[in-house]
Design a protein around this motif. Structure first.
Motif, short mmCIF file in Angstrom:
data_model
loop_
_atom_site.label_atom_id
_atom_site.label_comp_id
_atom_site.label_asym_id
_atom_site.label_seq_id
_atom_site.Cartn_x
_atom_site.Cartn_y
_atom_site.Cartn_z
N ALA A 204 13.71 -5.52 4.94
CA ALA A 204 13.41 -5.37 3.51
C ALA A 204 11.91 -5.42 3.25
N TYR A 205 11.21 -6.33 3.92
CA TYR A 205 9.77 -6.44 3.72
C TYR A 205 9.04 -5.17 4.13
N ILE A 206 9.49 -4.55 5.22
CA ILE A 206 8.83 -3.33 5.70
C ILE A 206 8.89 -2.23 4.65
N VAL A 207 9.97 -2.18 3.90
CA VAL A 207 10.13 -1.19 2.83
C VAL A 207 9.44 -1.63 1.54
N LEU A 208 9.51 -2.91 1.23
CA LEU A 208 8.98 -3.41 -0.04
C LEU A 208 7.46 -3.35 -0.12
N LEU A 209 6.78 -3.57 0.99
CA LEU A 209 5.32 -3.55 0.96
C LEU A 209 4.76 -2.21 0.48
N PRO A 210 5.13 -1.08 1.08
CA PRO A 210 4.62 0.20 0.54
C PRO A 210 5.13 0.50 -0.87
N LEU A 211 6.36 0.04 -1.20
CA LEU A 211 6.88 0.27 -2.54
C LEU A 211 6.02 -0.45 -3.58
N CYS A 212 5.73 -1.71 -3.35
CA CYS A 212 4.93 -2.48 -4.31
C CYS A 212 3.51 -1.93 -4.41
N SER A 213 2.93 -1.54 -3.28
CA SER A 213 1.58 -0.98 -3.33
C SER A 213 1.56 0.34 -4.08
N ALA A 214 2.62 1.14 -3.94
CA ALA A 214 2.69 2.41 -4.67
C ALA A 214 2.77 2.16 -6.18
N LEU A 215 3.51 1.15 -6.58
CA LEU A 215 3.63 0.83 -8.00
C LEU A 215 2.31 0.34 -8.58
N LEU A 216 1.49 -0.32 -7.75
CA LEU A 216 0.23 -0.89 -8.23
C LEU A 216 -0.96 0.06 -8.12
N SER A 217 -0.85 1.07 -7.27
CA SER A 217 -2.00 1.89 -6.92
C SER A 217 -2.67 2.53 -8.13
N LEU A 218 -1.90 3.19 -8.98
CA LEU A 218 -2.49 3.89 -10.13
C LEU A 218 -3.17 2.92 -11.08
N LYS B 190 -11.94 2.89 -8.64
CA LYS B 190 -11.31 4.10 -8.09
C LYS B 190 -10.66 3.86 -6.73
N HIS B 191 -11.22 2.97 -5.93
CA HIS B 191 -10.73 2.76 -4.57
C HIS B 191 -9.92 1.48 -4.40
N LEU B 192 -9.70 0.74 -5.47
CA LEU B 192 -8.95 -0.51 -5.35
C LEU B 192 -7.49 -0.25 -5.00
N GLY B 193 -6.87 0.72 -5.67
CA GLY B 193 -5.49 1.09 -5.35
C GLY B 193 -5.36 1.58 -3.94
N ARG B 194 -6.33 2.36 -3.50
CA ARG B 194 -6.35 2.86 -2.11
C ARG B 194 -6.36 1.71 -1.12
N ASP B 195 -7.19 0.73 -1.38
CA ASP B 195 -7.31 -0.41 -0.46
C ASP B 195 -6.02 -1.22 -0.40
N VAL B 196 -5.36 -1.36 -1.56
CA VAL B 196 -4.09 -2.10 -1.60
C VAL B 196 -3.02 -1.35 -0.80
N VAL B 197 -2.96 -0.03 -0.95
CA VAL B 197 -1.99 0.77 -0.19
C VAL B 197 -2.27 0.65 1.30
N PHE B 198 -3.54 0.74 1.68
CA PHE B 198 -3.89 0.63 3.09
C PHE B 198 -3.48 -0.73 3.65
N GLY B 199 -3.76 -1.80 2.90
CA GLY B 199 -3.37 -3.14 3.36
C GLY B 199 -1.87 -3.29 3.48
N ALA B 200 -1.12 -2.71 2.53
CA ALA B 200 0.34 -2.79 2.58
C ALA B 200 0.90 -2.05 3.78
N LEU B 201 0.32 -0.88 4.10
CA LEU B 201 0.78 -0.12 5.26
C LEU B 201 0.46 -0.85 6.56
N VAL B 202 -0.70 -1.49 6.61
CA VAL B 202 -1.03 -2.31 7.80
C VAL B 202 -0.02 -3.45 7.94
N GLY B 203 0.34 -4.07 6.80
CA GLY B 203 1.34 -5.14 6.83
C GLY B 203 2.68 -4.65 7.31
#
Length: 493
Positions: free
Chosen positions: A6-20, A27-40
């Motif tokens: 569940a965590y593996i799926v939830l991390l990119p989902l939550c980052s996608a919801l927050l990115s915009l 401009k790059h804060l959402g990008r950094d959150v997505v990158f961190g979530a994918l690393v996680g």
């Protein structure tokens, strides 16, 4: 850590919801959150593989509802490795995309990384789910985000995305028709429960009809010949930052889903199983030859790699069609290897494009003098596509040929050799352009002094990582194959 799937799926989902929203702050804060979530997600997927190897398959049921009523994630060694592949390419593509979002506004940048995270989410969900309708949900998430990322490639990308949208809608319809037939026969959507019900009943005609719909659906999504029409333009004109992820991973997940239906849900005792494998084998062989021939005629390296993918997907489906243990293991090794081969080649082509603004092979003349490291890595990727040892491309084809020999399918061995020779023709042409053809003296878009200059480190890390994976999978191919053979025990013919 019992909730790992569940965590593996939830991390990119939550980052996608927050990115915009975060991109409006910076401009790059959402990008950094997505990158961190994918690393996680990548880290957790590695932990998950270790757990599966140590303790056996994971069956994670959402909400505590009993099977077959609850939605289940079923993780074994094979799909745990595929999840790592998807997450790794997601991280590398995200890093690669850092270099192509300089001119976009906050909405464009945040939206692109939202789609990027959702694409990874969709592919990971498709890989782990144990529910046939939940697979459809993740399939649509993957498709919708792919449409957006392809459309973000410019005016030609919009046309390519619309073409893929039309064909993808047909694929989704076919998949639902196939699932509907199977549900009417079994009364369940859980894969393991459906497999048990199909073995008990006598529904061969309905099962055959459902499988025809499913093969058509997955054939479109994985760009298997002759369902590949949308793919060359989509791979060519997609968003530059997302192109390696789309080309490297997106076609492999429907291929894995096809395998699960063929061998895990239907099983080798199905009355028409041999005929289905024969059909898949024939179209795979045609695709291997067709894709290679079309790639030979291309002058844009993106088109070369796109048509090459039509042929390479044929190798994977051919392994499924052969059905012997070694062939299936070789198909999965090729699935993993090709993800990094094609991703690495698109990363390398993107590095040259970032520096010189061109994908035209005629402009690559002696580019090794100015980008020697990139040229060397591009060459290793090309040699792996041809099948030169010690790269993974050689060993995956070797196991496919050995698997065909086990079942006395010598025609398939001949086609494997012929296709590899055709691969050599167009990839040696690429190598010739890079090392031998006269220098066109094209001016760099990003001049950084005179002499040897490479692309930024955020471009080179993805290229180097993919090439290293190609070599590591080749060098340690025996260990990988042994793990795959253990996982496939009882499934192969």
């Amino acid at each position: 850590m019992k909730n790992l799937p569940a965590y593996i799926v939830l991390l990119p989902l939550c980052s996608a919801l927050l990115s915009l929203a975060l991109s409006k702050i910076h401009k790059h804060l959402g990008r950094d959150v997505v990158f961190g979530a994918l690393v996680g997600s990548l880290v957790l997927s590695v932990v998950q593989l270790v757990r599966v190897i140590q303790n056996g398959p994971i069956h994670y049921i959402f909400g505590g509802y009993k099977i077959p009523y609850g939605i289940e994630f079923s993780v074994d060694t094979i799909n745990a490795v595929i999840v790592i592949m998807v997450c790794m390419l997601g991280v590398l593509s995200c890093m690669f995309a850092f270099n192509f979002d300089k001119n976009g506004d906050a909405l464009q940048v945040g939206g692109a990384y939202t789609m990027h995270a959702l694409l990874v989410l969709g592919m990971v969900g498709m890989t782990m789910t144990g529910d046939v309708f939940n697979l459809y949900v993740f399939l649509e998430i993957t498709s919708l985000t792919a449409y957006c990322l392809i459309a973000m490639g410019g005016s030609r990308g919009i046309v390519s995305a619309f073409r893929y949208l039309l064909v993808g809608t047909v694929a989704a319809t076919f998949y639902l028709l196939g699932v509907g037939i199977l549900y009417s026969v079994t009364g369940t959507l859980n894969m393991s429960d459906m497999a048990a019900c199909l073995k008990q009943g006598n529904n061969d005609s309905a099962m055959l009809m459902a499988m025809m719909f499913l093969i058509s659906a997955f054939g479109i999504k994985m760009a298997l010949f002759p369902f590949h029409g949308w793919q060359p333009s989509a791979y060519t004109h997609a968003h530059t930052g997302a192109r390696p992820l789309i080309a490297g991973a997106m076609g492999k997940i429907p291929a894995y889903a096809m395998f699960r239906y063929l061998y895990c849900i239907y099983g080798k005792d199905f009355k028409y199983f041999r005929y289905i494998l024969l059909i898949i084998g024939v179209i795979s062989v045609c695709g291997m030859i067709y894709g290679s021939v079309r790639a030979m005629a291309q002058k844009d390296i993106r088109k070369v790699l796109a048509y090459s993918s039509v042929a390479q997907i044929g190798y994977i489906s051919l392994g499924f069609a052969i059905g012997s243990p070694l062939a299936l293991a070789g198909a999965f090794l090729h699935m993993l290897g090709h993800a990094f081969m094609k991703g690495g080649l698109f990363f390398a082509a993107g590095a040259i494009s970032w520096k010189y603004g061109t994908f035209d092979l005629n402009d690559f003349g002696r580019i090794y003098k100015r980008m020697p490291f990139t040229a060397g890595l591009l060459t290793v990727g090309a040699l792996s596509m041809i099948g030169i040892p010690p790269t993974v491309g050689f060993f995956s084809k070797w196991y496919l040929a050995c698997g065909a020999a086990q079942t006395h399918e010598y025609v398939y061995i001949f086609v494997l050799v012929l296709s590899s020779l055709l691969n050599a023709v167009y990839f040696f042409k690429v190598i010739e352009k890079v090392f031998v053809q006269a220098d066109k003296n094209i001016k760099p878009l990003h001049p950084e002094g005179k002499g040897v200059t490479e692309a930024p480190i955020t471009i080179m890390i993805p290229v180097v990582t993919c090439i290293l994976m190609i070599l590591l999978l080749g060098v340690f191919n025996v260990k990988v194959i042994d793990i795959l053979l253990i996982s496939l025990k009882g499934v192969a013919l």
